[in-house]
Each structure stands twice: as structure tokens, then as C-alpha cells.
Motif scaffolding. Structure first.
Motif, PDB file in Angstrom:
ATOM      1  N   MET A   1      -2.345   4.510   0.949  1.00 57.21           N
ATOM      2  CA  MET A   1      -3.615   5.071   1.348  1.00 57.21           C
ATOM      3  C   MET A   1      -3.943   4.579   2.751  1.00 57.21           C
ATOM      4  SD  MET A   1      -7.101   5.152  -0.812  1.00 57.21           S
ATOM      5  CE  MET A   1      -6.937   6.746  -1.517  1.00 57.21           C
ATOM      6  N   LYS A   2      -4.491   5.410   3.551  1.00 56.90           N
ATOM      7  CA  LYS A   2      -4.794   5.129   4.949  1.00 56.90           C
ATOM      8  C   LYS A   2      -6.076   4.300   5.075  1.00 56.90           C
ATOM      9  CE  LYS A   2      -4.172   8.021   8.858  1.00 56.90           C
ATOM     10  NZ  LYS A   2      -4.370   9.330   9.434  1.00 56.90           N
ATOM     11  N   LYS A   3      -6.032   3.317   5.949  1.00 55.65           N
ATOM     12  CA  LYS A   3      -7.226   2.509   6.214  1.00 55.65           C
ATOM     13  C   LYS A   3      -8.175   3.278   7.114  1.00 55.65           C
ATOM     14  CE  LYS A   3      -5.770  -2.217   5.700  1.00 55.65           C
ATOM     15  NZ  LYS A   3      -5.761  -3.532   6.299  1.00 55.65           N
ATOM     16  N   VAL A   4      -9.458   3.178   6.800  1.00 55.70           N
ATOM     17  CA  VAL A   4     -10.489   3.801   7.622  1.00 55.70           C
ATOM     18  C   VAL A   4     -10.730   2.952   8.859  1.00 55.70           C
ATOM     19  CG1 VAL A   4     -12.900   4.518   7.655  1.00 55.70           C
ATOM     20  CG2 VAL A   4     -11.549   4.843   5.593  1.00 55.70           C
ATOM     21  N   ASN A   5     -10.678   1.660   8.671  1.00 61.90           N
ATOM     22  CA  ASN A   5     -10.943   0.692   9.729  1.00 61.90           C
ATOM     23  C   ASN A   5      -9.992  -0.478   9.505  1.00 61.90           C
ATOM     24  OD1 ASN A   5     -12.077  -1.646  10.999  1.00 61.90           O
ATOM     25  ND2 ASN A   5     -14.001  -0.530  11.227  1.00 61.90           N
ATOM     26  N   ASP A   6      -9.491  -1.061  10.564  1.00 57.82           N
ATOM     27  CA  ASP A   6      -8.550  -2.173  10.421  1.00 57.82           C
ATOM     28  C   ASP A   6      -9.147  -3.359   9.662  1.00 57.82           C
ATOM     29  OD1 ASP A   6      -6.484  -0.834  11.678  1.00 57.82           O
ATOM     30  OD2 ASP A   6      -6.955  -1.649  13.652  1.00 57.82           O
TER      31      ASP A   6
ATOM     32  N   THR B   1     -10.291  -3.055   3.714  1.00 55.28           N
ATOM     33  CA  THR B   1      -9.202  -2.869   2.760  1.00 55.28           C
ATOM     34  C   THR B   1      -9.732  -2.019   1.620  1.00 55.28           C
ATOM     35  OG1 THR B   1      -8.279  -5.033   3.303  1.00 55.28           O
ATOM     36  CG2 THR B   1      -7.597  -4.058   1.224  1.00 55.28           C
ATOM     37  N   THR B   2      -9.007  -0.961   1.271  1.00 57.94           N
ATOM     38  CA  THR B   2      -9.442  -0.107   0.170  1.00 57.94           C
ATOM     39  C   THR B   2      -9.158  -0.815  -1.161  1.00 57.94           C
ATOM     40  OG1 THR B   2      -7.328   1.031  -0.116  1.00 57.94           O
ATOM     41  CG2 THR B   2      -8.884   1.968   1.510  1.00 57.94           C
ATOM     42  N   PHE B   3      -9.793  -0.350  -2.207  1.00 57.65           N
ATOM     43  CA  PHE B   3      -9.579  -0.928  -3.532  1.00 57.65           C
ATOM     44  C   PHE B   3      -8.132  -0.724  -3.976  1.00 57.65           C
ATOM     45  CE2 PHE B   3     -10.287  -0.877  -8.279  1.00 57.65           C
ATOM     46  CZ  PHE B   3     -10.435  -2.246  -8.384  1.00 57.65           C
ATOM     47  N   ASP B   4      -7.564   0.442  -3.693  1.00 56.20           N
ATOM     48  CA  ASP B   4      -6.162   0.699  -4.031  1.00 56.20           C
ATOM     49  C   ASP B   4      -5.240  -0.276  -3.306  1.00 56.20           C
ATOM     50  OD1 ASP B   4      -6.591   2.741  -5.848  1.00 56.20           O
ATOM     51  OD2 ASP B   4      -6.516   4.306  -4.308  1.00 56.20           O
ATOM     52  N   GLU B   5      -5.507  -0.547  -2.040  1.00 56.46           N
ATOM     53  CA  GLU B   5      -4.693  -1.502  -1.285  1.00 56.46           C
ATOM     54  C   GLU B   5      -4.811  -2.909  -1.878  1.00 56.46           C
ATOM     55  OE1 GLU B   5      -4.738   0.432   3.195  1.00 56.46           O
ATOM     56  OE2 GLU B   5      -6.436  -0.784   2.555  1.00 56.46           O
ATOM     57  N   LEU B   6      -6.011  -3.274  -2.270  1.00 64.05           N
ATOM     58  CA  LEU B   6      -6.226  -4.579  -2.872  1.00 64.05           C
ATOM     59  C   LEU B   6      -5.470  -4.701  -4.190  1.00 64.05           C
ATOM     60  CD1 LEU B   6      -7.700  -7.315  -2.827  1.00 64.05           C
ATOM     61  CD2 LEU B   6      -9.564  -6.192  -4.045  1.00 64.05           C
ATOM     62  N   LYS B   7      -5.547  -3.661  -5.027  1.00 64.20           N
ATOM     63  CA  LYS B   7      -4.817  -3.691  -6.297  1.00 64.20           C
ATOM     64  C   LYS B   7      -3.316  -3.780  -6.059  1.00 64.20           C
ATOM     65  CE  LYS B   7      -6.702   0.006  -8.132  1.00 64.20           C
ATOM     66  NZ  LYS B   7      -7.066   1.071  -9.093  1.00 64.20           N
ATOM     67  N   ASN B   8      -2.816  -3.035  -5.085  1.00 64.30           N
ATOM     68  CA  ASN B   8      -1.388  -3.098  -4.761  1.00 64.30           C
ATOM     69  C   ASN B   8      -0.984  -4.505  -4.340  1.00 64.30           C
ATOM     70  OD1 ASN B   8      -1.059  -0.366  -5.281  1.00 64.30           O
ATOM     71  ND2 ASN B   8      -1.147   0.225  -3.133  1.00 64.30           N
ATOM     72  N   LYS B   9      -1.816  -5.148  -3.537  1.00 61.43           N
ATOM     73  CA  LYS B   9      -1.514  -6.484  -3.037  1.00 61.43           C
ATOM     74  C   LYS B   9      -1.586  -7.526  -4.151  1.00 61.43           C
ATOM     75  CE  LYS B   9      -3.062  -9.971   0.248  1.00 61.43           C
ATOM     76  NZ  LYS B   9      -4.103 -10.396   1.151  1.00 61.43           N
ATOM     77  N   GLU B  10      -2.625  -7.445  -4.967  1.00 60.33           N
ATOM     78  CA  GLU B  10      -2.855  -8.468  -5.989  1.00 60.33           C
ATOM     79  C   GLU B  10      -2.008  -8.280  -7.244  1.00 60.33           C
ATOM     80  OE1 GLU B  10      -4.807 -11.250  -5.725  1.00 60.33           O
ATOM     81  OE2 GLU B  10      -5.068 -10.651  -3.633  1.00 60.33           O
ATOM     82  N   PHE B  11      -1.757  -7.015  -7.631  1.00 60.85           N
ATOM     83  CA  PHE B  11      -1.108  -6.745  -8.914  1.00 60.85           C
ATOM     84  C   PHE B  11       0.188  -5.953  -8.797  1.00 60.85           C
ATOM     85  CE2 PHE B  11      -5.709  -7.047  -9.596  1.00 60.85           C
ATOM     86  CZ  PHE B  11      -5.735  -8.159 -10.400  1.00 60.85           C
ATOM     87  N   GLY B  12       0.574  -5.581  -7.605  1.00 56.92           N
ATOM     88  CA  GLY B  12       1.799  -4.813  -7.414  1.00 56.92           C
ATOM     89  C   GLY B  12       1.533  -3.316  -7.458  1.00 56.92           C
ATOM     90  N   LEU B  13       2.582  -2.570  -7.203  1.00 58.45           N
ATOM     91  CA  LEU B  13       2.467  -1.113  -7.185  1.00 58.45           C
ATOM     92  C   LEU B  13       2.367  -0.558  -8.596  1.00 58.45           C
ATOM     93  CD1 LEU B  13       5.128  -0.348  -4.438  1.00 58.45           C
ATOM     94  CD2 LEU B  13       2.646  -0.433  -4.178  1.00 58.45           C
ATOM     95  N   ILE B  14       1.858   0.642  -8.703  1.00 61.68           N
ATOM     96  CA  ILE B  14       1.775   1.337  -9.989  1.00 61.68           C
ATOM     97  C   ILE B  14       3.170   1.412 -10.584  1.00 61.68           C
ATOM     98  CG2 ILE B  14       1.294   3.563 -11.086  1.00 61.68           C
ATOM     99  CD1 ILE B  14      -0.936   3.920  -9.014  1.00 61.68           C
TER     100      ILE B  14
END
Length: 101
Positions: free
Chosen positions: A1-6, A9-22
Motif C-alpha cells: 500500500m502506498k504511503k500518503v506521507n513519509d 504508516t498505514t495500518f496495513d503497513e504496521l500489520k505487515n511489519k509487526e505480524f508478517g505478510l498475509i
């Protein structure tokens, strides 16, 4: 997912970072636990909206106050048949389920 601002961090990005990819075991576990939490919150909100205590709902649904409390507080997995009974008999509602592939 694309960041709106540097700096954002989007919720999807946070979940990916903390819990891994789907599809990874850690992410799948997180998603299951999140869904169980949501069910508990929805049940509690519906019970309160109907003006029922946990004890009253348990009596109407033929279960115990402790069981209702455990579901609402995400401490107990609930069977679909039991959840259906709590919602339909205890709350005079209707349970809708869907499957997404």
C-alpha cells in the motif's frame, strides 16, 4: 500500500511489519485473534443496546454468565452454533456469516 506521507504508516503497513505478510503463520494468528476480539465487542455492544446484563443474556440463551463474559473479553473461542443461539435466542437478532476467498 502506498504511503500518503513519509511520516505516516498505514495500518496495513504496521500489520505487515509487526505480524508478517498475509498468509504467514504469525499474521494468520493475528487475524484470527482480531476477529475473535471483534466478535466479543459486537456481542457486548448488542447486549448493552438490548439493555441486558450478562446474566440475563446467559439465562435467555441457556448458557452461563461466565461464558458470555469470556466471549466478550476474548478469553474463549465460541462455536458458531452457540454464537447463533446467543444472538437469535438471547438477543432476538440474526447472525450473518460470509465467506471471502
Amino acid at each position: 500500500m502506498k504511503k500518503v506521507n513519509d511520516d505516516i504508516t498505514t495500518f496495513d503497513e504496521l500489520k505487515n511489519k509487526e505480524f508478517g505478510l498475509i498468509g504467514t503463520p504469525e499474521r494468520d494468528q493475528y487475524e484470527r485473534e482480531a476477529e475473535a476480539f471483534i466478535i466479543g465487542v459486537m456481542l457486548k455492544e448488542a447486549r448493552i443496546a438490548k439493555g441486558l446484563t450478562q446474566e440475563q443474556l446467559a439465562q435467555k440463551a441457556g448458557t452461563t454468565k461466565a461464558y458470555i463474559s469470556k466471549i466478550e473479553n476474548n478469553l474463549k473461542d465460541v462455536r458458531i452454533s452457540t454464537l447463533k443461539n446467543i444472538i437469535e435466542v438471547g438477543l432476538n437478532g440474526h447472525l450473518n456469516l460470509s465467506i471471502r476467498l
